[in-house]
Design a protein around this motif. Structure first.
Motif, short mmCIF file in Angstrom:
data_model
loop_
_atom_site.label_atom_id
_atom_site.label_comp_id
_atom_site.label_asym_id
_atom_site.label_seq_id
_atom_site.Cartn_x
_atom_site.Cartn_y
_atom_site.Cartn_z
N LEU A 346 -40.87 47.36 11.58
CA LEU A 346 -40.20 46.42 12.09
C LEU A 346 -39.09 46.89 12.90
O LEU A 346 -38.87 46.29 14.04
N GLU A 347 -38.52 48.02 12.58
CA GLU A 347 -37.34 48.60 13.60
C GLU A 347 -38.22 49.09 14.55
O GLU A 347 -37.55 48.98 15.93
N HIS A 348 -39.30 49.69 14.60
CA HIS A 348 -39.85 50.24 15.88
C HIS A 348 -40.18 49.14 16.73
O HIS A 348 -40.12 48.92 18.12
N PHE A 349 -40.82 47.90 16.25
CA PHE A 349 -41.20 46.70 17.06
C PHE A 349 -39.84 46.22 17.62
O PHE A 349 -39.77 45.93 18.85
N ALA A 350 -38.79 46.21 16.71
CA ALA A 350 -37.48 45.43 17.36
C ALA A 350 -36.99 46.52 18.50
O ALA A 350 -36.35 46.03 19.42
N ALA A 351 -37.06 47.61 18.53
CA ALA A 351 -36.53 48.73 19.58
C ALA A 351 -37.46 48.33 20.83
O ALA A 351 -36.89 48.17 21.99
N PHE A 352 -38.74 48.04 20.58
CA PHE A 352 -39.63 47.69 21.92
C PHE A 352 -39.09 46.66 22.46
O PHE A 352 -39.19 46.42 23.67
N TYR A 353 -39.07 45.51 21.54
CA TYR A 353 -38.81 44.19 22.01
C TYR A 353 -37.33 44.19 22.65
O TYR A 353 -37.22 43.48 24.17
N GLN A 354 -36.41 45.00 22.34
CA GLN A 354 -34.89 45.01 22.92
C GLN A 354 -35.16 45.81 24.43
O GLN A 354 -34.90 45.37 25.42
N LEU A 355 -36.24 46.80 24.41
CA LEU A 355 -36.43 47.54 25.75
C LEU A 355 -37.09 46.38 26.71
O LEU A 355 -36.84 46.44 27.92
N GLN A 356 -37.98 45.92 26.05
CA GLN A 356 -38.56 44.91 27.15
C GLN A 356 -38.03 43.80 27.67
O GLN A 356 -38.28 43.08 28.62
N ASN A 357 -37.09 43.18 26.91
CA ASN A 357 -36.58 41.79 27.08
C ASN A 357 -34.90 41.85 27.02
O ASN A 357 -34.39 40.87 27.15
N ASN A 358 -34.43 43.27 26.97
CA ASN A 358 -33.17 43.14 27.02
C ASN A 358 -32.27 42.40 26.29
O ASN A 358 -31.21 41.75 26.60
N GLN A 359 -32.92 42.15 25.05
CA GLN A 359 -32.31 41.26 24.15
C GLN A 359 -32.76 41.61 22.52
O GLN A 359 -34.01 41.82 22.80
N PRO A 360 -32.03 41.21 21.64
CA PRO A 360 -32.58 41.71 20.40
C PRO A 360 -33.33 40.37 19.83
O PRO A 360 -33.36 39.52 20.41
N LEU A 361 -34.21 40.89 18.64
CA LEU A 361 -35.03 40.08 18.07
C LEU A 361 -33.99 38.82 17.24
O LEU A 361 -32.96 39.52 16.90
N SER A 362 -34.40 37.83 17.31
CA SER A 362 -33.68 36.61 16.63
C SER A 362 -33.92 37.00 15.00
O SER A 362 -35.05 37.65 14.65
N GLU A 363 -33.36 36.37 14.22
CA GLU A 363 -33.43 36.40 12.74
C GLU A 363 -34.66 35.66 12.49
O GLU A 363 -35.62 36.42 11.71
N GLU A 364 -34.80 34.61 13.06
CA GLU A 364 -36.39 33.98 13.05
C GLU A 364 -37.51 34.84 13.48
O GLU A 364 -38.54 35.02 12.47
N GLN A 365 -37.44 35.48 14.79
CA GLN A 365 -38.54 36.28 15.00
C GLN A 365 -38.53 37.68 13.99
O GLN A 365 -39.79 37.86 13.81
#
Length: 383
Positions: A346-365
């Motif tokens: 999950l941390e790996h995916f969250a870092a990737f998401y942040q890199l792609q979208n310039n914002q963190p995952l929401s709690e729901e995501q």
């Protein structure tokens, strides 16, 4: 005979979640204007017309508009499917389009047949070769020894050996492959180890090879084997490039002239670097194209709260925000590899998401992703 060589339109592409459709229409309109001032006899589209095998409706309408505009100028169009395209979708309606001299590559069923043109110097045979994988070639010719279609280079050689070429005619090949020795950028990487590369020697005998697939304009092996590059910048690895279109003129057999014309985008794609105070100083941005697509690297030692939102007030098309300071450098050089091994999926995916979208995952995501990861693990355990 004079040709316009285009490739890798990637219609419908999104960069850092920003739609490129308006920029793509703008650059296509510019290309049409160039054709009005720099007349050609035909247009070559060397693959990756779309960014996805199932493109959005807006992208389909944009390609339809562009092909119609070319047909209205009485220009023959020779187009192939690339690795991002669906060969079946590109081939749809090809027989009807051919009546308007818009030639779309068919789904691969064998060596391409030449499409003839002619001028005062005689015939020009044009061959359309869509993006090919070895498995595609093996399916068409299962009787071939396995070793003759094992690699991409072997498979392409198998196809080109079957092309019926008249050595007295000028010949032009439109293809979409990675040629060994070409320079790549991060927006279109070859597979690991260059397994999808083909040898440039396979193109011997063609007067000009109009290539698509790589996004940097360049010749490979010889001047007449050429990638024209993308008409727009699609990654920050291309920020320093000048995008252009390629014009090719075939004279008598053996005479080929290649020129380029620069393209000016609606929004350039640039990189900026400095502290927050430097980049928000009116003297730094006044008179510049603040609506360009930007990658900003902040050099502040402390991370700034809501820096992305605050910078977008001045730079509305800020795509990507990074920091370069002691913290990030230490993470890269010391903590990076060790930290990566300790991170959860999950941390790996969250870092990737942040890199792609310039914002963190929401709690729901994050909760949804964790549930999905656990269900996948549970499925593997059950198996």
């Amino acid at each position: 005979m004079r040709f316009l060589h285009l490739s890798d339109l990637h219609l419908g592409k999104r960069v850092c979640e920003f739609s490129m459709l308006d920029d793509q229409r703008y650059i296509l309109e510019q290309i049409l204007s160039l054709l009005d001032t720099h007349p050609v006899d035909a247009v070559l589209l060397a693959g990756d017309l779309y960014d996805k095998p199932v493109p959005p409706a807006e992208a389909v309408r944009l390609l339809d508009w562009f092909l119609t505009a070319l047909a209205e100028r009485k220009l023959p169009v020779f187009a192939i499917s690339g690795n991002h395209d669906s060969a079946d979708r590109i081939a749809f309606g090809s027989h009807l389009l051919a009546e308007s001299r818009v030639y779309m590559s068919p789904v691969f069923t064998g060596a391409p047949e030449p499409i003839p043109l002619a001028d005062e110097y005689g015939p020009v045979d044009i061959y359309l070769l869509p993006f090919l994988k070895p498995a595609t070639v093996r399916h068409v010719w299962p009787e071939e020894p396995a070793e003759s279609t094992q690699s991409y280079s072997d498979a392409l050689g198998c196809v080109l050996r079957r092309c019926k070429r008249d050595p007295a005619h000028r010949s032009l090949l439109v293809a979409h492959q990675f040629v060994a020795g070409a320079a790549v950028c991060e927006s279109e990487e070859p597979s690991v180890g260059g397994l999808d590369s083909v040898d440039v020697s396979l193109f011997e005998g063609f007067d000009y090879v109009a290539l698509g697939h790589l996004h940097s304009p360049q010749n490979v092996g010889r001047d007449t084997v050429r990638y024209c590059g993308t008409p727009l910048k699609y990654s920050f690895s291309e920020a320093g490039q000048q995008k252009s279109v390629t014009f090719v003129e075939l004279g008598p057999k053996g005479s080929v002239s290649i020129t380029t014309e620069p393209l000016t985008p609606l929004h350039d794609l640039r990189e900026l670097r400095g502290s927050y105070m430097e980049l928000t100083d009116r003297r730094a941005y006044e008179g510049t194209a603040t609506d360009d697509y930007l990658h900003i690297t902040l050099t502040d030692e402390q991370d700034l709260p809501d820096a992305l939102a605050r910078l977008r007030v001045l730079y509305p098309n800020l795509m990507r925000l990074d920091y370069d300071n002691r913290r990030t450098r230490e993470q890269q050089t010391v903590e990076g590899p060790a930290r990566a091994e300790q991170q959860t999926p999950l941390e790996h995916f969250a870092a990737f998401y942040q890199l792609q979208n310039n914002q963190p995952l929401s709690e729901e995501q994050a909760a949804f992703c964790q549930q999905l990861i656990e269900s996948i693990w549970k499925g593997e355990d059950d198996a």
